[in-house]
Design a protein around this motif. Sequence first.
Motif, PDB file in Angstrom:
ATOM      1  N   TYR A  45     -35.931  47.810  15.868  1.00 24.66           N
ATOM      2  CA  TYR A  45     -35.276  48.933  15.194  1.00 24.66           C
ATOM      3  C   TYR A  45     -35.086  50.066  16.181  1.00 24.66           C
ATOM      4  O   TYR A  45     -35.916  50.276  17.065  1.00 24.66           O
ATOM      5  CB  TYR A  45     -36.119  49.419  14.002  1.00 24.66           C
ATOM      6  N   ASP A  46     -34.013  50.797  16.005  1.00 25.48           N
ATOM      7  CA  ASP A  46     -33.792  51.993  16.807  1.00 25.48           C
ATOM      8  C   ASP A  46     -34.632  53.151  16.291  1.00 25.48           C
ATOM      9  O   ASP A  46     -35.015  54.034  17.055  1.00 25.48           O
ATOM     10  CB  ASP A  46     -32.314  52.396  16.764  1.00 25.48           C
ATOM     11  N   LEU A  47     -34.884  53.145  14.985  1.00 24.73           N
ATOM     12  CA  LEU A  47     -35.644  54.226  14.364  1.00 24.73           C
ATOM     13  C   LEU A  47     -36.463  53.664  13.212  1.00 24.73           C
ATOM     14  O   LEU A  47     -35.950  52.861  12.427  1.00 24.73           O
ATOM     15  CB  LEU A  47     -34.696  55.308  13.814  1.00 24.73           C
ATOM     16  N   ILE A  48     -37.707  54.097  13.121  1.00 29.40           N
ATOM     17  CA  ILE A  48     -38.547  53.771  11.968  1.00 29.40           C
ATOM     18  C   ILE A  48     -38.959  55.095  11.341  1.00 29.40           C
ATOM     19  O   ILE A  48     -39.626  55.911  11.979  1.00 29.40           O
ATOM     20  CB  ILE A  48     -39.790  52.950  12.363  1.00 29.40           C
ATOM     21  N   ALA A  49     -38.530  55.309  10.111  1.00 24.05           N
ATOM     22  CA  ALA A  49     -38.915  56.505   9.363  1.00 24.05           C
ATOM     23  C   ALA A  49     -40.143  56.137   8.542  1.00 24.05           C
ATOM     24  O   ALA A  49     -40.106  55.198   7.753  1.00 24.05           O
ATOM     25  CB  ALA A  49     -37.784  56.965   8.457  1.00 24.05           C
ATOM     26  N   ILE A  50     -41.216  56.862   8.753  1.00 23.37           N
ATOM     27  CA  ILE A  50     -42.441  56.606   7.999  1.00 23.37           C
ATOM     28  C   ILE A  50     -42.483  57.620   6.867  1.00 23.37           C
ATOM     29  O   ILE A  50     -42.689  58.806   7.082  1.00 23.37           O
ATOM     30  CB  ILE A  50     -43.685  56.704   8.897  1.00 23.37           C
ATOM     31  N   GLY A  51     -42.228  57.133   5.669  1.00 17.99           N
ATOM     32  CA  GLY A  51     -42.183  57.983   4.488  1.00 17.99           C
ATOM     33  C   GLY A  51     -40.783  58.064   3.928  1.00 17.99           C
ATOM     34  O   GLY A  51     -39.831  58.354   4.660  1.00 17.99           O
ATOM     35  N   GLY A  52     -40.660  57.750   2.654  1.00 20.71           N
ATOM     36  CA  GLY A  52     -39.365  57.754   1.991  1.00 20.71           C
ATOM     37  C   GLY A  52     -39.173  58.959   1.111  1.00 20.71           C
ATOM     38  O   GLY A  52     -38.638  58.853   0.009  1.00 20.71           O
ATOM     39  N   GLY A  53     -39.603  60.129   1.590  1.00 18.77           N
ATOM     40  CA  GLY A  53     -39.315  61.377   0.903  1.00 18.77           C
ATOM     41  C   GLY A  53     -37.981  61.913   1.390  1.00 18.77           C
ATOM     42  O   GLY A  53     -37.212  61.213   2.056  1.00 18.77           O
ATOM     43  N   SER A  54     -37.708  63.169   1.091  1.00 16.23           N
ATOM     44  CA  SER A  54     -36.402  63.716   1.448  1.00 16.23           C
ATOM     45  C   SER A  54     -36.152  63.681   2.951  1.00 16.23           C
ATOM     46  O   SER A  54     -35.040  63.370   3.391  1.00 16.23           O
ATOM     47  CB  SER A  54     -36.248  65.138   0.908  1.00 16.23           C
ATOM     48  N   GLY A  55     -37.156  63.956   3.765  1.00 17.63           N
ATOM     49  CA  GLY A  55     -36.987  63.931   5.213  1.00 17.63           C
ATOM     50  C   GLY A  55     -36.745  62.528   5.744  1.00 17.63           C
ATOM     51  O   GLY A  55     -35.835  62.299   6.544  1.00 17.63           O
ATOM     52  N   GLY A  56     -37.572  61.569   5.310  1.00 21.31           N
ATOM     53  CA  GLY A  56     -37.425  60.185   5.766  1.00 21.31           C
ATOM     54  C   GLY A  56     -36.113  59.570   5.318  1.00 21.31           C
ATOM     55  O   GLY A  56     -35.443  58.872   6.081  1.00 21.31           O
ATOM     56  N   ILE A  57     -35.735  59.838   4.083  1.00 29.61           N
ATOM     57  CA  ILE A  57     -34.474  59.304   3.551  1.00 29.61           C
ATOM     58  C   ILE A  57     -33.288  59.892   4.318  1.00 29.61           C
ATOM     59  O   ILE A  57     -32.391  59.171   4.748  1.00 29.61           O
ATOM     60  CB  ILE A  57     -34.353  59.588   2.041  1.00 29.61           C
ATOM     61  N   GLY A  58     -33.282  61.204   4.483  1.00 26.24           N
ATOM     62  CA  GLY A  58     -32.180  61.853   5.193  1.00 26.24           C
ATOM     63  C   GLY A  58     -32.075  61.384   6.631  1.00 26.24           C
ATOM     64  O   GLY A  58     -30.984  61.070   7.117  1.00 26.24           O
ATOM     65  N   CYS A  59     -33.199  61.303   7.313  1.00 25.99           N
ATOM     66  CA  CYS A  59     -33.216  60.855   8.708  1.00 25.99           C
ATOM     67  C   CYS A  59     -32.735  59.411   8.813  1.00 25.99           C
ATOM     68  O   CYS A  59     -31.913  59.090   9.676  1.00 25.99           O
ATOM     69  CB  CYS A  59     -34.641  60.987   9.246  1.00 25.99           C
ATOM     70  N   ALA A  60     -33.231  58.540   7.935  1.00 21.08           N
ATOM     71  CA  ALA A  60     -32.871  57.118   7.982  1.00 21.08           C
ATOM     72  C   ALA A  60     -31.375  56.918   7.726  1.00 21.08           C
ATOM     73  O   ALA A  60     -30.692  56.217   8.478  1.00 21.08           O
ATOM     74  CB  ALA A  60     -33.699  56.339   6.959  1.00 21.08           C
ATOM     75  N   LYS A  61     -30.860  57.541   6.680  1.00 20.77           N
ATOM     76  CA  LYS A  61     -29.441  57.353   6.339  1.00 20.77           C
ATOM     77  C   LYS A  61     -28.530  57.959   7.403  1.00 20.77           C
ATOM     78  O   LYS A  61     -27.507  57.378   7.748  1.00 20.77           O
ATOM     79  CB  LYS A  61     -29.152  57.941   4.961  1.00 20.77           C
ATOM     80  N   ARG A  62     -28.902  59.106   7.928  1.00 24.05           N
ATOM     81  CA  ARG A  62     -28.072  59.750   8.957  1.00 24.05           C
ATOM     82  C   ARG A  62     -28.054  58.903  10.224  1.00 24.05           C
ATOM     83  O   ARG A  62     -27.008  58.711  10.843  1.00 24.05           O
ATOM     84  CB  ARG A  62     -28.610  61.149   9.244  1.00 24.05           C
TER      85      ARG A  62
END
Length: 175
Positions: A45-62
């Motif tokens: 993966y290029d990026l792993i967001a740990i946590g699916g709150g607003s920050g993790g969701i926004g970072c992952a989708k962007r």
Amino acid sequence: RVEGSSSTSNQPASIQPTPDPQQEAITPQNIINNPSKSIMSSYDYDLIAIGGGSGGIGCAKRSASHGKKVLCVERDRLGGTCVNVGCVPKKVMWSAAHIADTLKHDMHHYGFEGGKETKLDFAKLKKVRDDYVKRLNGIYGKGFASAGVTGVFGECSFVDAHTVQVTDKDGKKTN
């Protein structure tokens, strides 16, 4: 390579990577000038967001919208504290309390009669609130799917500098 690890030295050991003369140094400037030489090019993966709150969701989708391969690991339910146990459920409960207060104290000012026999079915209110939160969780999951983000549920921990381990609710571990 560890420098300064002599047992007689009072100085702490300094850990330095052994340079590979065949490999060009990875610096922020090199990555900006040549994005194809990204530090993550050889990983799953290029990026792993740990946590699916607003920050993790926004970072992952962007990140996914910019062509990155993204994983988001969430321990419980997508949406984070605000959606699941904070802002959203609180606003549902506050709205119900406001309606009750209006019925009790103000309805007659607007031409409504009655109100004394109005009762709250708290179990129904709680179910409506919980169903609303679950619907939002599902919307976030569908948003991941449409954005190309891989979402997994479990507890995430670092194994080393380039590896995470996800432990699901049954205790199964995956790297």
